[in-house]
Write an enzyme that holds these catalytic residues in place. Structure first.
Site, PDB file in Angstrom:
ATOM      1  N   ARG A  35      -1.428  -0.591  -8.591  1.00 60.25           N
ATOM      2  CA  ARG A  35      -2.817  -0.292  -8.228  1.00 60.25           C
ATOM      3  C   ARG A  35      -2.945   1.234  -8.258  1.00 60.25           C
ATOM      4  O   ARG A  35      -2.175   1.925  -7.585  1.00 60.25           O
ATOM      5  CB  ARG A  35      -3.130  -0.800  -6.820  1.00 60.25           C
ATOM      6  CG  ARG A  35      -4.502  -0.345  -6.318  1.00 60.25           C
ATOM      7  CD  ARG A  35      -4.612  -0.389  -4.800  1.00 60.25           C
ATOM      8  NE  ARG A  35      -4.640  -1.732  -4.274  1.00 60.25           N
ATOM      9  CZ  ARG A  35      -4.283  -2.042  -3.013  1.00 60.25           C
ATOM     10  NH1 ARG A  35      -3.845  -1.107  -2.198  1.00 60.25           N
ATOM     11  NH2 ARG A  35      -4.337  -3.283  -2.596  1.00 60.25           N
TER      12      ARG A  35
ATOM     13  N   ASP B 159       0.846  -1.196   0.000  1.00 62.29           N
ATOM     14  CA  ASP B 159       0.000   0.000   0.000  1.00 62.29           C
ATOM     15  C   ASP B 159       0.881   1.245   0.000  1.00 62.29           C
ATOM     16  O   ASP B 159       2.022   1.204   0.456  1.00 62.29           O
ATOM     17  CB  ASP B 159      -0.865   0.043   1.274  1.00 62.29           C
ATOM     18  CG  ASP B 159      -2.017  -0.956   1.245  1.00 62.29           C
ATOM     19  OD1 ASP B 159      -2.300  -1.530   0.179  1.00 62.29           O
ATOM     20  OD2 ASP B 159      -2.635  -1.149   2.304  1.00 62.29           O
TER      21      ASP B 159
END
Ligand code: FDA
Length: 313
Positions: A185, A134
């Protein structure tokens, strides 16, 4: 998406120790409690049960053991050992092997070398997994990419990164990741950032998202289009159709508990959709970021608290 001032307010709340303590006591106690809309539970078993339920509905998932910004290297070590146990539990359960992690959870605020060691240990252990790193606030962007690139060069290829469209640097970073073939992402960005380095208006963030989406769809390696914004999703579908990009070559991603209707309609239309399932005891900062994204969520929480009070009295 709220503006930077509203994000700032919720990020301030996220740092409040008192609120964190109250929320931890209240939030997860009842199965109907307000935090449960966004967080699968406090334990790995609850997260795996949520993942199984999603699989039955044709959805993919990534499990995120919540936690960030540990204060000592012992805590970082404990967090990475906890992650190894999550990996074992996923393997034992037979669900799809996909996790997301935050580098500050592994010690990035404290020591870069230990963080790399912790990450390497996790990647070695996570055989057959895909591990998504992340992206946290802009303070960590460059160091996160450097750590990612170092491990990538050492042939760790079962991992990917996250790029935030609200940062002005991201066009260049997307090109940098396309160049090495890394899986990205793409998100709009959940952190409060100064306007010197980030776009302040929704229109500018959306325009950047569309630009980067196009680059990733056309030239990237299995990009993940992580948004609940119907306009971004429509744009991605249009680009994929225009350029003849098959539905297996990219995926949509959404957060647990958000726009379940949209998740399911995309699956019905034959798209791959992955749901990010957060779980664990350290849920408060994640939860505050979700509130900061949408005023209606605050009303949802207030209604939840009032109905909990009503039920208790
Ligand atoms: P936008 O905020 O414009 O919202 C569009 C619509 O989506 C809203 O109108 C509403 O209908 C719905 N929506 C959005 N947020 C909602 C909420 N909280 N509650 C209810 N409805 C909501 N960020 C980051 O900085 N680093 C990261 O690593 C990640 N990782 C990540 C993974 C995945 C799978 C997703 C989907 C998102 C992230 N994010 C993230 C969060 C991301 O940066 C962003 O803050 C949120 O996705 C909200 O932005 P949207 O793109 O959904 O659009």
């Amino acid at each position: 998406m709220l503006d930077q001032a509203s994000k700032a307010f919720f990020h301030l709340l996220a740092r409040s120790r008192t609120l964190k303590a109250i929320a931890s006591r209240q939030g997860m106690r009842r199965p109907t409690s307000f935090a449960r809309r966004f967080i699968a539970g406090e334990t790995g078993e609850e997260a795996i049960a949520a993942a199984r339920a999603l699989e039955r509905r044709g959805l993919l998932h990534t499990l995120d053991l919540l936690g960030e910004s540990v204060a000592t290297l012992e805590e970082a070590d404990a967090a990475s050992r906890e992650y190894l146990r999550v990996v074992d539990a996923i393997v034992a359960s037979g669900i799809e092997r996909n996790i997301s992690i935050k580098l500050t959870q592994l010690g990035l605020d404290l020591d870069r070398a230990s963080t790399v060691d912790n990450l390497r240990r996790l990647l070695d252990h996570a055989d057959g997994f895909f591990v998504r790193i992340d992206m946290e606030s802009s303070k960590y962007t460059e160091v996160t990419l450097q750590i990612f690139e170092t491990l990538w060069q050492h042939n760790y290829r079962h991992m990917g990164v996250v790029m935030q469209s609200d940062l002005r640097r991201t066009d260049a970073d997307v090109a940098r990741m396309i160049e090495i073939g890394a899986r990205v992402r793409l998100v709009k960005g959940a952190y409060r950032e100064p306007s010197s380095i980030a776009y302040a208006s929704k229109a500018d963030v959306d325009a950047a998202y569309c630009r980067q989406l196009e680059q990733l769809l056309r030239h990237g390696n299995h990009p993940a289009i992580a948004t609940h914004d119907p306009a971004m999703i429509a744009h991605a579908k249009k680009l994929a159709a225009q350029h003849g990009i098959a539905r297996e070559r990219f995926e949509f991603q959404m957060l647990y508990g958000i726009r379940r209707d949209l998740q399911e309609s995309l699956v019905r239309d034959g798209y791959r959709v992955r749901v990010y399932i957060p779980f664990g005891r350290q849920w408060f900062p994640y939860f505050m970021r979700r509130l900061g994204e949408r005023p209606a969520n605050v009303m949802f929480v207030l209604r939840g608290i009032l109905s909990d009070r009503g039920a208790a009295s």
